[in-house]
Design a protein around this motif. Structure first.
Motif, short mmCIF file in Angstrom:
data_model
loop_
_atom_site.label_atom_id
_atom_site.label_comp_id
_atom_site.label_asym_id
_atom_site.label_seq_id
_atom_site.Cartn_x
_atom_site.Cartn_y
_atom_site.Cartn_z
N VAL A 1 0.84 -1.20 0.00
CA VAL A 1 0.00 0.00 0.00
C VAL A 1 0.87 1.25 0.00
O VAL A 1 0.63 2.20 -0.76
N GLU A 2 1.89 1.26 0.83
CA GLU A 2 2.77 2.43 0.92
C GLU A 2 3.59 2.61 -0.35
O GLU A 2 3.86 3.74 -0.76
N THR A 3 4.00 1.52 -0.99
CA THR A 3 4.77 1.66 -2.23
C THR A 3 3.91 2.15 -3.38
O THR A 3 4.43 2.61 -4.39
N MET A 4 2.57 2.08 -3.23
CA MET A 4 1.68 2.56 -4.29
C MET A 4 1.17 3.98 -4.05
O MET A 4 0.32 4.46 -4.79
N ALA A 5 1.67 4.64 -3.02
CA ALA A 5 1.33 6.04 -2.81
C ALA A 5 1.94 6.88 -3.94
O ALA A 5 3.04 6.58 -4.40
N PRO A 6 1.24 7.91 -4.42
CA PRO A 6 1.75 8.68 -5.57
C PRO A 6 3.15 9.24 -5.37
O PRO A 6 3.91 9.37 -6.34
N GLU A 7 3.52 9.58 -4.12
CA GLU A 7 4.83 10.19 -3.89
C GLU A 7 5.89 9.16 -3.52
O GLU A 7 7.05 9.52 -3.26
N ALA A 8 5.55 7.89 -3.48
CA ALA A 8 6.50 6.85 -3.07
C ALA A 8 7.64 6.72 -4.07
O ALA A 8 7.41 6.72 -5.29
#
Length: 323
Positions: free
Chosen positions: A233-240
């Motif tokens: 989920v965190e790796t798919m954040a737009p700013e990741a």
């Protein structure tokens, strides 16, 4: 006694939160019929907090077409959807490679080397990582040290190579992306989504390799502790950093790519419109063989427009092979 539905949802939750879920499965790839060298494999890869059963409607729809049924065989891939995307993609690639080598050690099966991947949401990111040349862009998100200069245990080096360095799989000829967040999902930034991702347990082997890195390469690591290791989920954040690096990689031009983007009914079409999870802008990828916008929510793999578009793509691929 629990119902079938209770078991289904229990499996989905376990596949999201349990880091080692599925790692002991026989590769994670399942054939729906015994392998047939006269048919082209189509491999379905589900999305986050989902399950291979989500493909039942699409597979039933495709099997109703006599031409598709005669020329394709359907496989499904199951994985832990909470693990880092690159880690899951590495396992997926390894599973497919081992299976191809086992089924056709001489490399004579042309149909096996015309494999089609169909990925929904996060599954589309796994599929993309099967057809790109990454170089060291993902490693540079983790460490400032050149990878070749690190002294690592063999099993840890192998895991990092599998999970961070990608090149196109030679037997994949076509990819169908469905509602894929190429530039991330805005939902990944919502507090309740991040709260849920905080409950994800990463696999033990990731902990082992990160421990060795922290001990031996502390000054060069960009992560300061295992708590900084992002879930899917965190790796798919737009700013990741991961999604930024992946969005800059283009699929191998040898591979035909098709993109299906979902937009909620009633929304005016614009870059900011979307399916409730992914915007049109985030779901767009350059250089595709075809692109289709369908009116549905994010679970568009069960909607009629999407079913018909996947059927069209597979039939078109057969026509091109004849030409």
């Amino acid at each position: 006694m629990g119902t079938v539905y209770e078991g289904f949802w229990r499996g989905i939750i376990e596949a999201l939160l349990s880091g080692d879920f599925g790692t002991e499965l026989d590769r994670g790839v399942r054939m729906l019929i015994p392998y047939d060298p006269d048919r082209i494999p189509v491999v379905f890869v589900h999305g986050t907090a989902s399950h291979p059963g989500r493909w039942a409607e699409m597979i039933n729809h495709l099997q109703s077409d006599p031409r598709i049924m005669a020329r394709y065989q359907f496989w499904i891939y199951q994985y832990n959807t909470g693990n880092p995307v690159a880690f899951s993609a590495g396992l997926f690639r390894e599973s497919l490679t081992e299976l191809v080598e086992e089924l056709d050690p001489e490399g004579d099966d042309e149909n096996l080397r015309r494999m089609v991947l169909v990925g929904h949401s996060q599954g589309g990111l796994l599929a993309k990582l099967c057809v790109v040349e990454s170089g060291d862009v993902f490693w540079r998100n983790l460490s400032r040290s050149p990878f070749d200069e690190l002294d690592l245990e063999p099993q840890n080096r192998r895991l990092l190579e599998r999970s961070l360095f990608f090149d196109p799989l030679p037997f994949v000829s076509r990819v169908i992306f469905i509602a894929t967040p190429f530039r991330g999902s805005f939902l990944a930034d919502r507090w309740y989504v991040r709260f849920a991702s905080g409950m994800v347990n990463l696999p033990g082997e990731i902990g082992d390799v990160m421990y060795e890195l922290f001990v031996g390469d502390d000054d060069q690591l960009l992560l300061r502790s295992l708590d900084d290791m992002p879930s899917s989920v965190e790796t798919m954040a737009p700013e990741a950093p991961f999604i930024a690096a992946l969005s800059g990689l283009e699929p191998d031009p040898r591979v035909h790519t098709h993109n299906i983007i979902a937009v909620l009914p009633g929304q005016e079409l614009s870059p900011e419109a979307g399916d409730g999870v992914v915007t049109v802008e985030a779901a767009t990828i350059a250089g595709t063989t075809s692109e289709r916008i369908v009116r549905s929510d994010h679970s568009t793999q069960v909607h009629g427009e999407t079913l018909r578009e996947v059927r069209r793509i597979l039939r078109t691929a057969l026509d091109e092979a004849v030409d």
